[in-house]
Motif scaffolding. Structure first.
Motif, mmCIF file in Angstrom:
data_model
loop_
_atom_site.group_PDB
_atom_site.id
_atom_site.type_symbol
_atom_site.label_atom_id
_atom_site.label_comp_id
_atom_site.label_asym_id
_atom_site.label_seq_id
_atom_site.Cartn_x
_atom_site.Cartn_y
_atom_site.Cartn_z
ATOM 1 N N PHE A 180 1.461 5.989 -11.763
ATOM 2 C CA PHE A 180 0.525 5.233 -10.934
ATOM 3 C C PHE A 180 -0.603 4.671 -11.799
ATOM 4 O O PHE A 180 -0.936 3.488 -11.697
ATOM 5 C CB PHE A 180 -0.064 6.126 -9.834
ATOM 6 C CG PHE A 180 -1.195 5.486 -9.090
ATOM 7 C CD1 PHE A 180 -0.952 4.626 -8.033
ATOM 8 C CD2 PHE A 180 -2.512 5.735 -9.445
ATOM 9 C CE1 PHE A 180 -1.994 4.023 -7.344
ATOM 10 C CE2 PHE A 180 -3.556 5.140 -8.769
ATOM 11 C CZ PHE A 180 -3.303 4.283 -7.719
ATOM 12 N N ARG A 224 -1.450 0.851 -12.456
ATOM 13 C CA ARG A 224 -2.780 0.359 -12.051
ATOM 14 C C ARG A 224 -3.422 -0.422 -13.193
ATOM 15 O O ARG A 224 -3.922 -1.539 -12.995
ATOM 16 C CB ARG A 224 -3.669 1.537 -11.639
ATOM 17 C CG ARG A 224 -5.037 1.136 -11.117
ATOM 18 C CD ARG A 224 -5.916 2.357 -10.857
ATOM 19 N NE ARG A 224 -6.414 2.926 -12.097
ATOM 20 C CZ ARG A 224 -7.490 2.473 -12.754
ATOM 21 N NH1 ARG A 224 -8.166 1.443 -12.285
ATOM 22 N NH2 ARG A 224 -7.886 3.052 -13.865
ATOM 23 N N TRP A 243 2.295 2.031 -3.424
ATOM 24 C CA TRP A 243 1.288 2.565 -4.348
ATOM 25 C C TRP A 243 0.892 3.991 -3.964
ATOM 26 O O TRP A 243 0.723 4.856 -4.831
ATOM 27 C CB TRP A 243 0.061 1.654 -4.378
ATOM 28 C CG TRP A 243 0.261 0.409 -5.186
ATOM 29 C CD1 TRP A 243 0.853 -0.753 -4.777
ATOM 30 C CD2 TRP A 243 -0.093 0.221 -6.548
ATOM 31 N NE1 TRP A 243 0.865 -1.661 -5.806
ATOM 32 C CE2 TRP A 243 0.287 -1.092 -6.907
ATOM 33 C CE3 TRP A 243 -0.712 1.015 -7.505
ATOM 34 C CZ2 TRP A 243 0.067 -1.615 -8.170
ATOM 35 C CZ3 TRP A 243 -0.937 0.494 -8.768
ATOM 36 C CH2 TRP A 243 -0.539 -0.804 -9.088
ATOM 37 N N ARG A 244 0.746 4.231 -2.660
ATOM 38 C CA ARG A 244 0.390 5.574 -2.179
ATOM 39 C C ARG A 244 1.465 6.585 -2.579
ATOM 40 O O ARG A 244 1.150 7.670 -3.093
ATOM 41 C CB ARG A 244 0.228 5.562 -0.661
ATOM 42 C CG ARG A 244 -0.151 6.933 -0.090
ATOM 43 C CD ARG A 244 0.098 7.027 1.395
ATOM 44 N NE ARG A 244 1.520 6.808 1.639
ATOM 45 C CZ ARG A 244 2.023 6.306 2.757
ATOM 46 N NH1 ARG A 244 1.231 5.967 3.741
ATOM 47 N NH2 ARG A 244 3.315 6.142 2.914
ATOM 48 N N ASP A 245 2.717 6.227 -2.365
ATOM 49 C CA ASP A 245 3.823 7.124 -2.705
ATOM 50 C C ASP A 245 3.885 7.379 -4.210
ATOM 51 O O ASP A 245 4.127 8.507 -4.647
ATOM 52 C CB ASP A 245 5.154 6.555 -2.206
ATOM 53 C CG ASP A 245 5.233 6.502 -0.686
ATOM 54 O OD1 ASP A 245 4.415 7.173 -0.013
ATOM 55 O OD2 ASP A 245 6.121 5.790 -0.170
ATOM 56 N N PHE A 280 0.820 -1.213 0.000
ATOM 57 C CA PHE A 280 0.000 0.000 0.000
ATOM 58 C C PHE A 280 0.853 1.263 0.000
ATOM 59 O O PHE A 280 0.588 2.202 -0.759
ATOM 60 C CB PHE A 280 -0.943 0.009 1.213
ATOM 61 C CG PHE A 280 -1.773 1.256 1.290
ATOM 62 C CD1 PHE A 280 -2.933 1.382 0.548
ATOM 63 C CD2 PHE A 280 -1.385 2.321 2.100
ATOM 64 C CE1 PHE A 280 -3.689 2.544 0.602
ATOM 65 C CE2 PHE A 280 -2.137 3.483 2.158
ATOM 66 C CZ PHE A 280 -3.298 3.591 1.410
ATOM 67 N N GLU A 281 1.862 1.305 0.846
ATOM 68 C CA GLU A 281 2.697 2.504 0.937
ATOM 69 C C GLU A 281 3.380 2.810 -0.391
ATOM 70 O O GLU A 281 3.488 3.963 -0.794
ATOM 71 C CB GLU A 281 3.737 2.376 2.060
ATOM 72 C CG GLU A 281 3.168 2.538 3.465
ATOM 73 C CD GLU A 281 2.449 1.296 3.974
ATOM 74 O OE1 GLU A 281 2.690 0.181 3.432
ATOM 75 O OE2 GLU A 281 1.632 1.429 4.896
ATOM 76 N N ALA A 311 1.369 7.257 -6.322
ATOM 77 C CA ALA A 311 0.225 8.113 -6.673
ATOM 78 C C ALA A 311 0.517 9.571 -6.342
ATOM 79 O O ALA A 311 0.146 10.480 -7.093
ATOM 80 C CB ALA A 311 -1.032 7.647 -5.950
ATOM 81 N N ALA A 312 1.189 9.801 -5.226
ATOM 82 C CA ALA A 312 1.507 11.172 -4.813
ATOM 83 C C ALA A 312 2.622 11.781 -5.658
ATOM 84 O O ALA A 312 2.572 12.964 -6.003
ATOM 85 C CB ALA A 312 1.900 11.185 -3.334
#
Length: 114
Positions: A19, A23, A8-10, A5-6, A12-13
């Motif tokens: 991202f 995806r 993917w979160r990073d 998760f981290e 995306a940001a």
């Protein structure tokens, strides 16, 4: 496939375009792993999910729409299982159980063509 998760979160940001590419690749890889007879249905479902995301003005709205979609299908399955249970316990000469109608629907008007 391990989901981080981290990571993917990073991504995306820091790089939304990367991202989105990743995806789409992950979705396609998952569909490709499914049996061939299921792939078209999965692509259709993914299309509906993508349309709900597109129709939403923000990510939370998309999440709510997709969650609603999921619960509608879950309720349909629950009704089908209930009907099956009633069918299995009914005598063979009993009247058929009426098919349930959809509880609600959204009517979408289309503009007239000239």
């Amino acid at each position: 496939m391990q989901f981080d998760f981290e990571e993917w979160r990073d991504l995306a940001a820091s790089d939304p375009e990367a991202f989105e590419r990743r995806r789409l690749e992950a979705i396609e890889a998952l569909i490709a792993q499914a049996p061939e007879r299921e792939r078209q249905r999965l692509r259709g479902l993914q299309f509906r999910i993508d349309m709900e995301r597109q129709r939403s003005s923000n990510p939370l709205g998309a999440c709510v729409r997709i969650s609603r979609m999921m619960w509608e299908r879950f309720n349909d399955l629950q009704h089908a299982l209930e009907d099956l249970g009633h069918t299995m316990t009914r005598p063979p000469n009993a009247e058929p159980i009426p098919v349930r109608a959809s509880e609600s629907a959204e009517i979408v008007p289309f503009p007239k063509r000239r």
